[in-house]
Design an enzyme around this catalytic site. Structure first.
Site, mmCIF file in Angstrom:
data_model
loop_
_atom_site.group_PDB
_atom_site.id
_atom_site.type_symbol
_atom_site.label_atom_id
_atom_site.label_comp_id
_atom_site.label_asym_id
_atom_site.label_seq_id
_atom_site.Cartn_x
_atom_site.Cartn_y
_atom_site.Cartn_z
ATOM 1 N N TYR A 124 68.617 55.883 -50.913
ATOM 2 C CA TYR A 124 69.936 56.207 -51.366
ATOM 3 C C TYR A 124 70.818 56.730 -50.429
ATOM 4 C CZ TYR A 124 72.907 58.162 -54.795
ATOM 5 O OH TYR A 124 74.361 58.482 -55.614
ATOM 6 N N ARG A 158 83.402 34.975 -54.544
ATOM 7 C CA ARG A 158 84.714 34.425 -55.228
ATOM 8 C C ARG A 158 86.041 35.170 -54.796
ATOM 9 N NH1 ARG A 158 82.263 39.035 -57.674
ATOM 10 N NH2 ARG A 158 83.785 40.828 -57.489
ATOM 11 N N LYS A 217 70.175 39.080 -54.751
ATOM 12 C CA LYS A 217 70.459 40.105 -53.875
ATOM 13 C C LYS A 217 69.231 40.571 -52.894
ATOM 14 C CE LYS A 217 74.353 40.503 -55.995
ATOM 15 N NZ LYS A 217 75.398 39.689 -55.672
ATOM 16 N N HIS A 258 83.085 53.025 -50.220
ATOM 17 C CA HIS A 258 82.811 51.456 -50.469
ATOM 18 C C HIS A 258 83.975 50.812 -49.774
ATOM 19 C CE1 HIS A 258 82.502 47.947 -53.172
ATOM 20 N NE2 HIS A 258 83.462 47.489 -52.504
HETATM 21 C C1 MV4 Z 1 73.828 52.129 -53.585
HETATM 22 C C2 MV4 Z 1 74.653 53.437 -53.469
HETATM 23 C C3 MV4 Z 1 73.996 54.350 -52.475
HETATM 24 N N1 MV4 Z 1 72.912 54.015 -52.070
HETATM 25 N N2 MV4 Z 1 73.159 51.578 -52.767
HETATM 26 C C4 MV4 Z 1 77.113 50.378 -56.921
HETATM 27 C C5 MV4 Z 1 77.897 49.136 -57.085
HETATM 28 C C6 MV4 Z 1 77.067 48.349 -56.298
HETATM 29 N N3 MV4 Z 1 77.770 47.384 -55.511
HETATM 30 C C7 MV4 Z 1 76.063 49.126 -55.453
HETATM 31 N N4 MV4 Z 1 76.356 50.586 -55.705
HETATM 32 C C8 MV4 Z 1 75.810 51.451 -55.046
HETATM 33 N N5 MV4 Z 1 74.726 51.057 -54.106
HETATM 34 C C9 MV4 Z 1 72.484 52.571 -51.934
HETATM 35 N N6 MV4 Z 1 71.409 52.246 -51.348
HETATM 36 C C10 MV4 Z 1 75.649 53.620 -54.370
HETATM 37 C C11 MV4 Z 1 76.395 52.679 -54.964
HETATM 38 C C12 MV4 Z 1 77.330 53.343 -55.925
HETATM 39 C C13 MV4 Z 1 78.711 52.956 -55.711
HETATM 40 C C14 MV4 Z 1 78.982 52.102 -54.806
HETATM 41 C C15 MV4 Z 1 80.376 51.571 -54.217
HETATM 42 C C16 MV4 Z 1 81.258 52.421 -55.150
HETATM 43 C C17 MV4 Z 1 80.966 52.997 -56.087
HETATM 44 C C18 MV4 Z 1 79.840 53.567 -56.459
HETATM 45 C C19 MV4 Z 1 79.405 54.199 -57.391
HETATM 46 C C20 MV4 Z 1 78.256 54.441 -57.849
HETATM 47 C C21 MV4 Z 1 77.161 53.905 -56.897
#
Ligand code: MV4
Length: 447
Positions: free
Chosen positions: A202, A292, A116, A208
């Site tokens: 953060y 995938r 990553k 998403h």
């Molecule tokens: C993050 C974020 C906030 N800021 N990165 C969780 C799954 C992984 N693919 C990355 N994730 C996250 N990364 C930064 N810099 C918040 C999450 C995250 C999240 C992201 C998408 C969908 C649901 C989530 C639930 C918790 C945290």
């Protein structure tokens, strides 16, 4: 075209892949564990080979056993599905060395996107927006802390070998940095045998949004638009939809262009997904690439009319993409709900057992992808997803109404399911009004 494909997976995705092969006139070979002798994919495939005991490690993750089965059955292609060995560069490479077309990207692309921190650097160089954060890999707590102070709190510490929510931690203030960093480092070492970390700002209350892309072996890359997968619980997606109604035409085009750039940056061939975080000001940032086919691919199939699995097979056979970007049209709205054998009243604990009744919904605009049948016994060895319901309507409202209707038609006996939970979720005004972020379900369940 490929003549005989081995499906290195189980459950509904194995069934999904076999169906595409049947329509294409391709022979199929299933592999199964001792716990899966009576599974649907075994009955549906032309031939089936037992590859080991129930435990995934000894069967669906057993590379030598699967490669041996593939050679024995003289297949010319292998589809890994999702999970299991689907994003294992070594496995993709073993297929290649055995002269079998791996239906997915190259081992190099899988390896690069699985790292990553390296993926972040690749995207940055290619001009794809990334979350402000560290460069390269961080091993030392003091170096990490300096970077966190520079970015500004809150920050997220992530394992370079993690992904999909595994091995990550939010740090709200400087006082907590050292202990969080050390815990993250230890967890990462234990889970992935790699303690490389990276740090990002953060992003609070994000959505998403992920883009489906295709690359072929002739240098063409296109995207099939986005899926909104914001409704998750503990990093498990609960409901996915396409298109995302928070994107306008311009933002969709800009994100789609970025997704294509991302795929080109790693020489990507086959189907893949670029995950973005979208913040409240509608800035988007590359998060991860999934190399995938994904669980939620059917929503994209509904709104584009494209069979993603067939396209994957054509690409692996060396054919050129038939579609150009301007041929991809998004029409209507699709929503997917994942039906799990679990009990929401007991913290969603898995509910294996014999399925005594299994009646599934149907009707206009409803698709069910499942490998369950009446009298089938769900074992505790694999994940608890037993079916996917996908509803398609002319717009989001209609798709929601169809989904509610479909969920209410299910009659599943013998095991607990999350169906009532999904109906309640769809009845929340905030869900109906598209007013939520990634922490919505946890907040909702918490109060
Ligand atoms: C993050 C974020 C906030 N800021 N990165 C969780 C799954 C992984 N693919 C990355 N994730 C996250 N990364 C930064 N810099 C918040 C999450 C995250 C999240 C992201 C998408 C969908 C649901 C989530 C639930 C918790 C945290």
């Amino acid at each position: 075209m490929l003549k005989r494909i081995l499906i290195a997976n189980r459950g509904e995705i194995a069934v999904r892949i076999i169906r595409a092969c049947v329509e294409m006139g391709i022979e199929t070979v299933a592999v199964y564990s001792e716990a899966d002798r009576e599974s649907m994919h075994v009955y549906m495939a032309d031939r089936a080979v037992c590859i080991g005991p129930a435990e995934s490690k000894l069967s669906y993750l057993n590379m030598p056993a699967i490669i041996t089965a593939a050679k024995l059955m003289e297949v010319d292609g292998l589809h890994p599905g999702f999970g299991f060995l689907s994003e294992n560069p070594k496995f993709a490479s073993l297929c290649k060395m055995a002269g079998i077309a791996f239906i997915g990207p190259s081992p190099e692309a899988i390896g690069l996107m699985g790292d990553k921190a390296a993926a972040r650097e690749t995207m940055k160089k290619a001009g794809v927006p990334i979350v402000p954060g560290s460069e390269g890999k961080i091993y030392e707590v003091e170096e990490g802390r300096r970077i966190a102070q520079k970015i500004g709190y809150p920050v997220m510490i992530k394992a370079s070998s993690g992904g999909g929510g595994r091995g990550m931690r939010v740090v709200l203030e400087d006082d907590d940095f050292s202990s969080s960093f050390n815990i993250c480092k230890q967890e990462s070492k234990a889970a992935f045998s790699d303690d490389a970390l990276y740090i990002e700002k953060y992003i609070q209350n994000p959505r998403h949004i992920e883009f489906q892309i295709f690359g072929d072996s002739h240098g063409h890359v296109i995207h099939l638009g986005e899926r909104d997968c914001t409704l998750q619980r503990r990093n498990q997606k609960v409901l996915e939809e396409a298109p995302s109604i928070i994107l306008d035409h311009d933002l969709r085009n800009r994100m789609g262009e970025a997704a294509i750039k991302a795929a080109k940056a790693c020489g990507y061939v086959n189907a893949g997904t670029i995950e973005f975080l979208l913040d409240r000001d509608k800035n988007f940032y590359f998060m991860e690439m999934n190399t995938r086919i994904q669980v939620e691919h059917p929503v994209t199939e509904f709104v584009t009319g494209i069979d993603i699995v067939k396209e994957q097979i054509r690409i692996a056979a060396g054919l050129e993409l038939e579609l150009k970007q301007e041929d991809v049209r998004i029409s209507g709205h699709a929503i997917e709900c994942r039906i799990n054998a679990e009990n929401p009243d007991y913290n969603f604990r898995p509910s294996p057992g014999k399925v005594t009744t299994f009646h599934v919904p149907g009707g206009h605009g409803i698709r069910i992808d499942s490998s369950i049948y009446e009298e089938y016994t769900i074992t505790p060895y694999y994940d608890s997803m037993i079916a996917k319901v996908i509803a398609y309507g002319r717009n989001r409202e209609e798709a929601i109404c169809k989904m509610r209707r479909a969920l209410s038609e299910f009659a599943i006996g013998g095991v607990d399911t999350n169906i009532d939970f999904l109906i309640k979720l769809l009845n929340q005004r905030d869900v109906e009004e598209n007013n939520y972020d990634t922490s919505y379900i946890e907040k909702w369940l918490g109060k």
